[in-house]
Design a protein around this motif. Sequence first.
Motif, PDB file in Angstrom:
ATOM      1  N   MET A   1      32.387  24.652   2.966  1.00 18.37           N
ATOM      2  CA  MET A   1      33.273  25.782   2.695  1.00 18.37           C
ATOM      3  C   MET A   1      32.763  27.069   3.323  1.00 18.37           C
ATOM      4  SD  MET A   1      34.069  25.208  -1.362  1.00 18.37           S
ATOM      5  CE  MET A   1      34.820  23.706  -1.992  1.00 18.37           C
ATOM      6  N   THR A   2      33.670  28.041   3.435  1.00 25.88           N
ATOM      7  CA  THR A   2      33.248  29.390   3.814  1.00 25.88           C
ATOM      8  C   THR A   2      32.522  30.022   2.626  1.00 25.88           C
ATOM      9  OG1 THR A   2      35.240  30.497   2.985  1.00 25.88           O
ATOM     10  CG2 THR A   2      35.330  29.614   5.237  1.00 25.88           C
ATOM     11  N   LEU A   3      31.859  31.138   2.866  1.00 27.84           N
ATOM     12  CA  LEU A   3      31.146  31.813   1.786  1.00 27.84           C
ATOM     13  C   LEU A   3      32.087  32.188   0.649  1.00 27.84           C
ATOM     14  CD1 LEU A   3      28.795  34.222   3.790  1.00 27.84           C
ATOM     15  CD2 LEU A   3      28.095  32.242   2.433  1.00 27.84           C
ATOM     16  N   GLU A   4      33.281  32.684   1.004  1.00 28.32           N
ATOM     17  CA  GLU A   4      34.244  33.111  -0.015  1.00 28.32           C
ATOM     18  C   GLU A   4      34.764  31.918  -0.807  1.00 28.32           C
ATOM     19  OE1 GLU A   4      33.656  36.105   2.937  1.00 28.32           O
ATOM     20  OE2 GLU A   4      34.385  34.052   3.218  1.00 28.32           O
ATOM     21  N   GLU A   5      35.019  30.815  -0.117  1.00 31.95           N
ATOM     22  CA  GLU A   5      35.500  29.615  -0.799  1.00 31.95           C
ATOM     23  C   GLU A   5      34.431  29.061  -1.741  1.00 31.95           C
ATOM     24  OE1 GLU A   5      38.416  28.088   2.839  1.00 31.95           O
ATOM     25  OE2 GLU A   5      36.327  27.427   2.721  1.00 31.95           O
ATOM     26  N   ARG A   6      33.204  29.034  -1.245  1.00 33.54           N
ATOM     27  CA  ARG A   6      32.093  28.518  -2.049  1.00 33.54           C
ATOM     28  C   ARG A   6      31.876  29.390  -3.283  1.00 33.54           C
ATOM     29  NH1 ARG A   6      27.464  28.749   1.571  1.00 33.54           N
ATOM     30  NH2 ARG A   6      28.825  27.425   2.828  1.00 33.54           N
ATOM     31  N   GLY A   7      32.009  30.690  -3.094  1.00 31.61           N
ATOM     32  CA  GLY A   7      31.775  31.606  -4.199  1.00 31.61           C
ATOM     33  C   GLY A   7      32.788  31.504  -5.319  1.00 31.61           C
ATOM     34  N   SER A   8      33.993  31.060  -4.997  1.00 23.73           N
ATOM     35  CA  SER A   8      35.055  30.982  -6.011  1.00 23.73           C
ATOM     36  C   SER A   8      35.344  29.558  -6.470  1.00 23.73           C
ATOM     37  CB  SER A   8      36.347  31.600  -5.461  1.00 23.73           C
ATOM     38  OG  SER A   8      36.858  30.817  -4.388  1.00 23.73           O
TER      39      SER A   8
ATOM     40  N   GLY B   1      39.437  40.645   9.555  1.00 21.00           N
ATOM     41  CA  GLY B   1      38.449  41.459   8.855  1.00 21.00           C
ATOM     42  C   GLY B   1      38.751  41.720   7.398  1.00 21.00           C
ATOM     43  N   ALA B   2      39.770  41.056   6.846  1.00 16.67           N
ATOM     44  CA  ALA B   2      40.237  41.345   5.490  1.00 16.67           C
ATOM     45  C   ALA B   2      39.807  40.255   4.525  1.00 16.67           C
ATOM     46  CB  ALA B   2      41.753  41.489   5.473  1.00 16.67           C
ATOM     47  N   GLY B   3      39.656  40.640   3.252  1.00 19.69           N
ATOM     48  CA  GLY B   3      39.341  39.703   2.189  1.00 19.69           C
ATOM     49  C   GLY B   3      40.511  39.512   1.250  1.00 19.69           C
ATOM     50  N   HIS B   4      40.300  38.718   0.221  1.00 20.98           N
ATOM     51  CA  HIS B   4      41.382  38.347  -0.694  1.00 20.98           C
ATOM     52  C   HIS B   4      42.056  39.557  -1.332  1.00 20.98           C
ATOM     53  CE1 HIS B   4      43.605  35.643  -3.336  1.00 20.98           C
ATOM     54  NE2 HIS B   4      43.252  36.381  -4.365  1.00 20.98           N
TER      55      HIS B   4
ATOM     56  N   ASP C   1      39.760  35.319   3.279  1.00 24.52           N
ATOM     57  CA  ASP C   1      40.306  34.974   1.973  1.00 24.52           C
ATOM     58  C   ASP C   1      39.652  33.699   1.457  1.00 24.52           C
ATOM     59  OD1 ASP C   1      42.031  34.942  -0.273  1.00 24.52           O
ATOM     60  OD2 ASP C   1      43.383  33.561   0.757  1.00 24.52           O
ATOM     61  N   GLN C   2      39.549  33.586   0.155  1.00 25.64           N
ATOM     62  CA  GLN C   2      38.952  32.401  -0.455  1.00 25.64           C
ATOM     63  C   GLN C   2      39.849  31.175  -0.379  1.00 25.64           C
ATOM     64  OE1 GLN C   2      38.825  34.905  -3.841  1.00 25.64           O
ATOM     65  NE2 GLN C   2      39.776  33.388  -5.181  1.00 25.64           N
ATOM     66  N   PHE C   3      41.118  31.369   0.035  1.00 27.46           N
ATOM     67  CA  PHE C   3      42.049  30.251   0.151  1.00 27.46           C
ATOM     68  C   PHE C   3      42.464  30.004   1.606  1.00 27.46           C
ATOM     69  CE2 PHE C   3      43.113  32.273  -4.058  1.00 27.46           C
ATOM     70  CZ  PHE C   3      42.382  31.374  -4.824  1.00 27.46           C
ATOM     71  N   ILE C   4      41.698  30.525   2.551  1.00 27.53           N
ATOM     72  CA  ILE C   4      42.109  30.486   3.954  1.00 27.53           C
ATOM     73  C   ILE C   4      42.222  29.057   4.495  1.00 27.53           C
ATOM     74  CG2 ILE C   4      39.736  30.803   4.782  1.00 27.53           C
ATOM     75  CD1 ILE C   4      42.988  32.085   6.454  1.00 27.53           C
ATOM     76  N   THR C   5      41.315  28.165   4.115  1.00 27.27           N
ATOM     77  CA  THR C   5      41.360  26.810   4.656  1.00 27.27           C
ATOM     78  C   THR C   5      42.592  26.066   4.173  1.00 27.27           C
ATOM     79  OG1 THR C   5      38.954  26.679   4.862  1.00 27.27           O
ATOM     80  CG2 THR C   5      40.145  24.597   4.795  1.00 27.27           C
ATOM     81  N   GLU C   6      42.860  26.123   2.868  1.00 26.93           N
ATOM     82  CA  GLU C   6      44.010  25.393   2.343  1.00 26.93           C
ATOM     83  C   GLU C   6      45.326  25.995   2.840  1.00 26.93           C
ATOM     84  OE1 GLU C   6      43.989  26.504  -2.269  1.00 26.93           O
ATOM     85  OE2 GLU C   6      41.975  26.306  -1.445  1.00 26.93           O
ATOM     86  N   ALA C   7      45.375  27.324   2.992  1.00 23.34           N
ATOM     87  CA  ALA C   7      46.588  27.963   3.514  1.00 23.34           C
ATOM     88  C   ALA C   7      46.808  27.601   4.977  1.00 23.34           C
ATOM     89  CB  ALA C   7      46.503  29.475   3.355  1.00 23.34           C
ATOM     90  N   THR C   8      45.722  27.509   5.734  1.00 25.69           N
ATOM     91  CA  THR C   8      45.819  27.159   7.153  1.00 25.69           C
ATOM     92  C   THR C   8      46.329  25.735   7.319  1.00 25.69           C
ATOM     93  OG1 THR C   8      44.014  28.683   7.712  1.00 25.69           O
ATOM     94  CG2 THR C   8      44.537  26.971   9.317  1.00 25.69           C
ATOM     95  N   ARG C   9      45.815  24.839   6.497  1.00 27.11           N
ATOM     96  CA  ARG C   9      46.285  23.447   6.570  1.00 27.11           C
ATOM     97  C   ARG C   9      47.783  23.360   6.278  1.00 27.11           C
ATOM     98  NH1 ARG C   9      41.910  19.829   3.268  1.00 27.11           N
ATOM     99  NH2 ARG C   9      42.886  20.917   1.500  1.00 27.11           N
ATOM    100  N   LEU C  10      48.215  24.083   5.246  1.00 25.53           N
ATOM    101  CA  LEU C  10      49.639  24.061   4.910  1.00 25.53           C
ATOM    102  C   LEU C  10      50.473  24.672   6.032  1.00 25.53           C
ATOM    103  CD1 LEU C  10      51.917  23.469   2.930  1.00 25.53           C
ATOM    104  CD2 LEU C  10      51.517  25.715   1.902  1.00 25.53           C
TER     105      LEU C  10
END
Length: 374
Positions: free
Chosen positions: A245-252, A328-331, A301-310
């Motif tokens: 996961m990305t850092l944001e995904e792992r953190g949440s 450069g933006a976060g959730h 964003d913490q949901f970037i991977t799942e949103a990208t897949r969709l």
Amino acid sequence: MPRVVSKNLFHFKPTGQLDDDVKAMEDVELAAAQSPEVMQMVEKMAELTQKDDEESNKEFVSLLRAVCAPYADIIKDSPKYKDSIEKTITSSLKVPTSHDGDFDVPVEVYTPKDLENETNRVAYIYAHGGGGVAMSAADFDVLLKYYAVELNVVVFNVDYRIAPETRCPNNVKDFHEVIQYVSKNAESLGVDPAKIVIAGDSGGGYICLGSMVMLAQNDESHLVRLAIPGVPMVDDYCFSDPLAMTLEERGSAGVMRKAWKYCIAADFEQQKTDPLLFPGKASEELLEKFPPTAIMECEFDQFITEATRLAHRLRRAGRLLEFVVVPGAGHASSLTPELKSNEVFFDSLKTVVNEYVHANNTELTVAINYEFDN
């Protein structure tokens, strides 16, 4: 259904790093997290994500709601948004439902004064954020009045029931019922039934996506001109290996696993393949029936991977108009008005609404015909 036609409006380049102001905001939050009180809260949250009993689940919900509460203050205290209060007219309605007992879904309606006497206005039906567990429609009141004025739409701010008091699919059904209500009562509401937009951010993005699944299942996607899920909770990616996961995904991930499994789902094991719980698991056949869609995302964003897949699946299914990823933006960038990326996020949203809803073009789709020489 015919494939939608994208105008390919955005060509953002990822930066690979947070914007300076986003990083500065995170540094402030990190410094604040060193206080004994916040450290105790963080440790308690981590502890609760590892437990599964009624008492710890209740404590988890209470703590998560406390963590989300400051975002409501950020919105309400923003001078940028407050100016729109005097430019809108507020009314309310209740949508009767019976899918989870008799319940009237409260909806706040914000009409720009400039549109008061219009009869063919754009309807913008919105599901608030909060992870599906926290916050309420009232927390987004000021922000959505700003949306009403700046997007030139009538906003329907839906106070759908949240988990764990109301669990999937009844949270999604609350929102779906409002979509049906607005469509059926378009004339009396003064909106154009051909220009209904549905949207939501974060947990509200999940509610929006779940409603898109219901629309597809019921062959009702024609009711919606455009769907705009923003930084959405999409699927169960948080249950995968954190090392990938990305850092944001792992953190949440820990918090999201707890939210999905013990709060939002009525029966996780029974529902874990149900697209009403995880919209990202919709079949290709369902995706092909989705309303025209523009997904709003942020690079970190913490949901970037799942949103990208969709987004990739929707593009292949012919239902994706735009996949916007703000560099450069976060959730939280979409909710923090002082950030540069907040302005980029909103300007992009405004462009999407202008180009795909307000523009005079009547069709977003085209039938693809293949001709071969004999």
